[in-house]
Design a protein around this motif. Structure first.
Motif, PDB file in Angstrom:
ATOM      1  N   GLY A  41       0.449  -1.263   0.128  1.00 27.75           N
ATOM      2  CA  GLY A  41       0.021   0.003   0.148  1.00 27.75           C
ATOM      3  C   GLY A  41       0.743   1.767  -0.210  1.00 27.75           C
ATOM      4  N   ALA A  42       1.881   1.100   0.524  1.00 24.81           N
ATOM      5  CA  ALA A  42       2.957   2.823   0.557  1.00 24.81           C
ATOM      6  C   ALA A  42       3.435   2.455  -0.694  1.00 24.81           C
ATOM      7  CB  ALA A  42       4.230   2.059   2.407  1.00 24.81           C
ATOM      8  N   LEU A  43       3.578   1.292  -1.297  1.00 20.96           N
ATOM      9  CA  LEU A  43       4.744   1.514  -2.324  1.00 20.96           C
ATOM     10  C   LEU A  43       2.984   2.279  -3.564  1.00 20.96           C
ATOM     11  CD1 LEU A  43       6.532  -1.546  -3.160  1.00 20.96           C
ATOM     12  CD2 LEU A  43       7.765   0.965  -2.821  1.00 20.96           C
ATOM     13  N   ALA A  44       2.374   1.642  -3.370  1.00 24.55           N
ATOM     14  CA  ALA A  44       1.424   1.971  -3.995  1.00 24.55           C
ATOM     15  C   ALA A  44       0.851   4.281  -3.979  1.00 24.55           C
ATOM     16  CB  ALA A  44      -0.155   1.602  -3.956  1.00 24.55           C
ATOM     17  N   VAL A  45       0.901   4.335  -2.861  1.00 26.46           N
ATOM     18  CA  VAL A  45       0.175   5.774  -2.447  1.00 26.46           C
ATOM     19  C   VAL A  45       1.397   6.523  -2.932  1.00 26.46           C
ATOM     20  CG1 VAL A  45       0.050   7.183  -0.703  1.00 26.46           C
ATOM     21  CG2 VAL A  45      -1.254   4.901  -0.558  1.00 26.46           C
ATOM     22  N   GLU A  46       2.410   5.775  -2.518  1.00 20.10           N
ATOM     23  CA  GLU A  46       3.751   6.796  -3.086  1.00 20.10           C
ATOM     24  C   GLU A  46       4.139   6.719  -5.223  1.00 20.10           C
ATOM     25  OE1 GLU A  46       7.652   8.079  -4.548  1.00 20.10           O
ATOM     26  OE2 GLU A  46       6.635   5.860  -4.533  1.00 20.10           O
ATOM     27  N   GLY A  47       3.359   5.571  -5.404  1.00 19.93           N
ATOM     28  CA  GLY A  47       3.878   5.517  -7.046  1.00 19.93           C
ATOM     29  C   GLY A  47       2.892   6.128  -7.666  1.00 19.93           C
ATOM     30  N   ALA A  48       1.502   6.664  -7.150  1.00 22.25           N
ATOM     31  CA  ALA A  48       0.071   7.228  -7.489  1.00 22.25           C
ATOM     32  C   ALA A  48       0.898   9.126  -7.151  1.00 22.25           C
ATOM     33  CB  ALA A  48      -1.040   7.063  -6.347  1.00 22.25           C
ATOM     34  N   ALA A  49       1.256   9.288  -5.737  1.00 25.63           N
ATOM     35  CA  ALA A  49       1.855  10.967  -5.640  1.00 25.63           C
ATOM     36  C   ALA A  49       2.598  11.082  -6.916  1.00 25.63           C
ATOM     37  CB  ALA A  49       2.248  10.907  -4.616  1.00 25.63           C
ATOM     38  N   ALA A  68      -6.032  13.588 -16.714  1.00 24.76           N
ATOM     39  CA  ALA A  68      -4.685  13.193 -16.304  1.00 24.76           C
ATOM     40  C   ALA A  68      -4.554  12.838 -14.684  1.00 24.76           C
ATOM     41  CB  ALA A  68      -3.736  13.455 -16.762  1.00 24.76           C
ATOM     42  N   VAL A  69      -5.088  13.413 -13.888  1.00 27.97           N
ATOM     43  CA  VAL A  69      -4.404  13.207 -12.249  1.00 27.97           C
ATOM     44  C   VAL A  69      -5.304  11.922 -11.236  1.00 27.97           C
ATOM     45  CG1 VAL A  69      -4.450  13.648 -10.073  1.00 27.97           C
ATOM     46  CG2 VAL A  69      -3.345  15.213 -11.965  1.00 27.97           C
ATOM     47  N   GLN A  70      -6.059  11.883 -12.128  1.00 27.46           N
ATOM     48  CA  GLN A  70      -7.462  11.421 -11.309  1.00 27.46           C
ATOM     49  C   GLN A  70      -7.217  10.240 -12.258  1.00 27.46           C
ATOM     50  OE1 GLN A  70      -9.539  11.285  -9.264  1.00 27.46           O
ATOM     51  NE2 GLN A  70      -9.482  13.420  -8.835  1.00 27.46           N
ATOM     52  N   ARG A  71      -7.035   9.694 -13.355  1.00 21.99           N
ATOM     53  CA  ARG A  71      -5.976   8.735 -13.934  1.00 21.99           C
ATOM     54  C   ARG A  71      -5.188   7.746 -13.326  1.00 21.99           C
ATOM     55  NH1 ARG A  71      -7.848  10.863 -18.987  1.00 21.99           N
ATOM     56  NH2 ARG A  71      -4.844  10.976 -19.230  1.00 21.99           N
ATOM     57  N   VAL A  73      -3.765   8.361 -10.656  1.00 22.38           N
ATOM     58  CA  VAL A  73      -4.060   7.572  -9.463  1.00 22.38           C
ATOM     59  C   VAL A  73      -4.793   6.634  -9.825  1.00 22.38           C
ATOM     60  CG1 VAL A  73      -5.299   8.285  -7.166  1.00 22.38           C
ATOM     61  CG2 VAL A  73      -3.708  10.291  -8.018  1.00 22.38           C
ATOM     62  N   PHE A  74      -6.058   6.538 -10.107  1.00 22.07           N
ATOM     63  CA  PHE A  74      -6.690   5.134 -10.576  1.00 22.07           C
ATOM     64  C   PHE A  74      -6.062   3.828 -11.096  1.00 22.07           C
ATOM     65  CE2 PHE A  74      -9.493   2.504 -12.525  1.00 22.07           C
ATOM     66  CZ  PHE A  74      -9.990   1.884 -12.385  1.00 22.07           C
ATOM     67  N   VAL A  75      -5.017   3.954 -11.604  1.00 19.32           N
ATOM     68  CA  VAL A  75      -4.429   3.256 -12.632  1.00 19.32           C
ATOM     69  C   VAL A  75      -3.073   2.485 -11.189  1.00 19.32           C
ATOM     70  CG1 VAL A  75      -2.278   2.589 -14.321  1.00 19.32           C
ATOM     71  CG2 VAL A  75      -4.323   3.327 -14.589  1.00 19.32           C
ATOM     72  N   ALA A  76      -2.457   3.067 -11.187  1.00 18.25           N
ATOM     73  CA  ALA A  76      -1.960   2.867  -9.970  1.00 18.25           C
ATOM     74  C   ALA A  76      -1.936   2.761  -8.435  1.00 18.25           C
ATOM     75  CB  ALA A  76      -0.243   4.578  -8.922  1.00 18.25           C
ATOM     76  N   LEU A  77      -3.128   2.961  -7.636  1.00 11.11           N
ATOM     77  CA  LEU A  77      -3.988   1.883  -6.165  1.00 11.11           C
ATOM     78  C   LEU A  77      -4.589   0.991  -7.327  1.00 11.11           C
ATOM     79  CD1 LEU A  77      -5.134   5.047  -4.783  1.00 11.11           C
ATOM     80  CD2 LEU A  77      -3.059   4.003  -4.370  1.00 11.11           C
ATOM     81  N   ASP A  78      -5.500   1.237  -8.100  1.00  8.72           N
ATOM     82  CA  ASP A  78      -5.813  -0.326  -8.530  1.00  8.72           C
ATOM     83  C   ASP A  78      -4.677  -1.953  -9.256  1.00  8.72           C
ATOM     84  OD1 ASP A  78      -8.047  -2.223  -9.577  1.00  8.72           O
ATOM     85  OD2 ASP A  78      -7.777  -1.333 -11.696  1.00  8.72           O
ATOM     86  N   ASP A  79      -3.008  -1.213  -9.511  1.00  6.94           N
ATOM     87  CA  ASP A  79      -1.898  -2.106  -9.719  1.00  6.94           C
ATOM     88  C   ASP A  79      -2.149  -2.926  -8.617  1.00  6.94           C
ATOM     89  OD1 ASP A  79      -2.449  -1.135 -12.771  1.00  6.94           O
ATOM     90  OD2 ASP A  79      -0.473  -0.458 -12.086  1.00  6.94           O
ATOM     91  N   TYR A  80      -2.281  -2.099  -7.433  1.00  9.36           N
ATOM     92  CA  TYR A  80      -1.785  -3.047  -6.287  1.00  9.36           C
ATOM     93  C   TYR A  80      -2.799  -3.165  -5.555  1.00  9.36           C
ATOM     94  CZ  TYR A  80       3.015  -1.226  -6.443  1.00  9.36           C
ATOM     95  OH  TYR A  80       4.015  -0.819  -6.290  1.00  9.36           O
ATOM     96  N   GLY A  81      -3.684  -3.429  -5.831  1.00  6.06           N
ATOM     97  CA  GLY A  81      -5.469  -3.827  -5.014  1.00  6.06           C
ATOM     98  C   GLY A  81      -5.842  -3.045  -4.146  1.00  6.06           C
ATOM     99  N   ILE A  82      -5.476  -1.571  -4.204  1.00  5.99           N
ATOM    100  CA  ILE A  82      -6.339  -0.334  -3.134  1.00  5.99           C
ATOM    101  C   ILE A  82      -7.301  -0.245  -3.673  1.00  5.99           C
ATOM    102  CG2 ILE A  82      -5.635   1.641  -1.873  1.00  5.99           C
ATOM    103  CD1 ILE A  82      -3.298  -0.810  -1.714  1.00  5.99           C
ATOM    104  N   ASP A  83      -8.244  -0.096  -2.870  1.00  9.28           N
ATOM    105  CA  ASP A  83      -9.624   0.876  -2.779  1.00  9.28           C
ATOM    106  C   ASP A  83      -9.871   1.645  -3.383  1.00  9.28           C
ATOM    107  OD1 ASP A  83     -12.768   0.604  -3.598  1.00  9.28           O
ATOM    108  OD2 ASP A  83     -12.338   1.145  -1.165  1.00  9.28           O
ATOM    109  N   VAL A  84      -9.564   2.080  -4.562  1.00  3.05           N
ATOM    110  CA  VAL A  84      -9.607   3.496  -5.313  1.00  3.05           C
ATOM    111  C   VAL A  84     -11.075   4.822  -5.258  1.00  3.05           C
ATOM    112  CG1 VAL A  84      -9.837   4.780  -7.591  1.00  3.05           C
ATOM    113  CG2 VAL A  84      -8.534   2.341  -6.974  1.00  3.05           C
TER     114      VAL A  84
END
Length: 150
Positions: A41-49, A68-71, A73-84
């Motif tokens: 989750g930490a990697l997902a949030v950092e990568g999304a930001a 573009a920002v929403q897209r 963030v959606f892709v990065a969090l979804d890759d890690y299975g985090i609830d977008v």
């Protein structure tokens, strides 16, 4: 003779080893699984930001930047299975507040919550057993103009 057989300690070492092993092994395995989920989750949030900040400074207008920002963030969090849907994104610009002006610093903050594994949904325990994570990234808009790229 029967009494001495029942009171002897022969064969109890394997039972003690299994009991103590299970008492120590199960929490240790759960701790490793929980820490892996939190690290993911930490990697997902950092990568999304980071990715959201990169695409925000390359946008040509405010609408394209928001999309573009929403897209990203959606892709990065979804890759890690985090609830977008539970994640939040905030974009701020300094010093002038115009996120597309050359030399402007765009800061993107992403906040999400990681639910610990194997927590049942009974009595909403999954909400109490979650770890909030936040990351932010800053990028500078190219001095050669918005949308010109790095």
């Amino acid at each position: 003779m029967l009494r001495s057989r029942l009171s002897s300690d022969e064969g109890s070492a394997s039972l003690e080893f299994l009991t103590v092993g299970m008492i120590l092994l199960v929490p240790l395995v759960y701790l490793v699984i929980a820490m892996a989920a939190i690290q993911g989750g930490a990697l997902a949030v950092e990568g999304a930001a980071r990715q959201a900040a990169r695409v925000a400074v390359q946008a040509v207008d405010a609408g394209a930047a928001d999309a573009a920002v929403q897209r990203a963030v959606f892709v990065a969090l979804d890759d890690y299975g985090i609830d977008v849907d539970a994640a939040s994104v905030s974009v701020s610009c300094a010093p002038s507040g115009d996120c597309l002006a050359p030399g402007e610093r765009v800061r993107v903050s992403v906040t999400a919550s990681v639910t610990l594994p194997l927590v049942p949904d009974v009595l909403a325990l999954h909400q109490a057993a979650s770890v909030p994570l936040e990351a932010s990234a800053t990028q500078t808009v190219s001095r050669f103009g918005a949308g010109s790229g790095p």
